[in-house]
Design a protein around this motif. Structure first.
Motif, mmCIF file in Angstrom:
data_model
loop_
_atom_site.group_PDB
_atom_site.id
_atom_site.type_symbol
_atom_site.label_atom_id
_atom_site.label_comp_id
_atom_site.label_asym_id
_atom_site.label_seq_id
_atom_site.Cartn_x
_atom_site.Cartn_y
_atom_site.Cartn_z
ATOM 1 N N VAL A 1 1.214 -1.423 -0.405
ATOM 2 C CA VAL A 1 -0.018 0.434 -0.030
ATOM 3 C C VAL A 1 0.555 1.255 0.197
ATOM 4 O O VAL A 1 2.134 1.226 0.653
ATOM 5 N N ILE A 2 0.838 1.968 -0.549
ATOM 6 C CA ILE A 2 1.013 3.131 -1.099
ATOM 7 C C ILE A 2 0.080 4.152 -0.693
ATOM 8 O O ILE A 2 -1.075 4.791 -0.980
ATOM 9 N N GLU B 1 -3.373 -5.478 6.260
ATOM 10 C CA GLU B 1 -2.202 -5.038 6.074
ATOM 11 C C GLU B 1 -2.013 -2.664 6.796
ATOM 12 O O GLU B 1 -0.935 -2.798 7.689
ATOM 13 N N LEU B 2 -2.408 -2.095 6.226
ATOM 14 C CA LEU B 2 -2.370 -0.707 6.107
ATOM 15 C C LEU B 2 -2.323 -0.855 8.050
ATOM 16 O O LEU B 2 -2.239 -0.294 8.727
ATOM 17 N N ALA B 3 -3.872 -1.251 8.756
ATOM 18 C CA ALA B 3 -4.384 -1.299 9.887
ATOM 19 C C ALA B 3 -3.829 -1.732 10.168
ATOM 20 O O ALA B 3 -2.739 -1.438 11.403
ATOM 21 N N GLU B 4 -3.020 -3.593 10.184
ATOM 22 C CA GLU B 4 -1.813 -3.984 11.266
ATOM 23 C C GLU B 4 -0.741 -3.572 11.257
ATOM 24 O O GLU B 4 0.017 -3.392 12.118
ATOM 25 N N ALA C 1 -6.431 3.392 8.368
ATOM 26 C CA ALA C 1 -7.589 3.311 7.133
ATOM 27 C C ALA C 1 -7.116 3.790 6.179
ATOM 28 O O ALA C 1 -6.852 5.024 6.292
ATOM 29 N N ALA C 2 -8.260 3.651 4.646
ATOM 30 C CA ALA C 2 -8.072 4.717 3.720
ATOM 31 C C ALA C 2 -9.856 4.532 3.150
ATOM 32 O O ALA C 2 -9.990 3.521 2.886
ATOM 33 N N SER D 1 -7.189 8.056 7.931
ATOM 34 C CA SER D 1 -7.687 7.790 9.319
ATOM 35 C C SER D 1 -7.106 6.801 9.974
ATOM 36 O O SER D 1 -6.880 5.907 9.376
ATOM 37 N N ALA D 2 -7.418 7.251 11.212
ATOM 38 C CA ALA D 2 -6.482 6.200 12.386
ATOM 39 C C ALA D 2 -7.977 4.819 12.445
ATOM 40 O O ALA D 2 -8.981 4.978 12.199
ATOM 41 N N ALA D 3 -6.864 3.999 12.656
ATOM 42 C CA ALA D 3 -8.388 2.899 12.780
ATOM 43 C C ALA D 3 -6.506 1.771 13.549
ATOM 44 O O ALA D 3 -5.928 1.625 13.876
#
Length: 235
Positions: free
Chosen positions: A62-63, A107-110, A115-116, A145-147
């Motif tokens: 993820v970019i 993966e972005l959250a972990e 989050a996007a 945003s935060a997740a």
């Protein structure tokens, strides 16, 4: 000697799916995540050649770009190469039945706690096609945003020692071009993003077909014991 002007011109080139017959396959080694295989491959002329390679699960990256044109990256130790690499959040497609986009969101959250809202396919890459069948799909994510991390997630191994960073886009681009940044997912993702900045609507939808994943199943099936002119068998 060939004059450059005599080389045939091809417009709109594309990789062509093609699978040569596999006469036999041996498992040279079984790993925790990947296997090391040896195929005896039949060429179109009828000759055979041996090709050893790593059978890989595939991956997503993820970019993630914020409103200030900073990109979220992680600094992660990579033991085979002896570097702590600057990389985009990324991970393997090793969860049964998980779709690539869902894996990218996970993966972005972990890895980054984010989050996007907006997702696009940025670029697909076969990372080392001469020796590994890994394909990675890199997404562009915006509206960050935060997740919370998914339930049950616990960082371990290299992930337990990662550092999450916000880096200006231009600094990443400069680092790539000066040889300071070498991760293939970062290089491919940042250079692709550089090519489409301001034209992101041209990118594919997040659920666009992924030809490399489809072809992977075909190449795996090529080693099954299917009768053919070359007597293909599997060891």
């Amino acid at each position: 000697m060939t004059e450059p002007s005599r080389i045939p011109v091809r417009t709109q080139p594309a990789d062509t799916p093609e699978v040569w017959a596999v006469k036999s396959r041996r498992v040279l080694g079984e790993g925790r995540l990947f296997d090391y295989l040896s195929d005896e491959v039949v060429t179109p002329s009828g000759d055979t050649m041996r090709r050893d390679f790593v059978d890989h699960t595939g991956a997503v990256g993820v970019i993630a770009v914020d409103d200030d044109e900073h990109i979220i990256v992680v600094a992660q130790y990579r033991h085979p190469v002896g570097f702590r690499l600057i990389e985009p959040p990324a991970g393997l497609l090793d969860a049964e039945g998980e779709e690539p986009l869902a894996a990218a969101k996970r993966e972005l959250a972990e890895e980054a706690g984010l989050a996007a809202e907006h997702w696009r396919v940025l670029v697909d890459v076969l990372t080392t096609p001469g020796g590994v069948n890994e394909s990675i799909r890199i997404y562009l994510a915006r509206g960050l945003s935060a997740a919370e991390a998914p339930d049950g997630f616990e960082a371990e191994g290299e992930e337990a020692h990662m550092e999450v960073l916000r880096v200006p886009f231009q600094d990443l681009l400069d680092g790539i071009l000066t040889g300071k940044l070498q991760s293939p997912s970062l290089v491919a993702g940042v250079l692709a993003y550089a090519a489409v900045r301001g034209r992101e609507d041209m990118l594919r939808a997040p659920d666009a077909p992924w030809p490399a994943r489809t072809q992977l199943e075909r190449t795996r099936a090529a080693a099954d014991p299917i009768p053919d002119a070359h007597g293909c068998t599997r060891d």
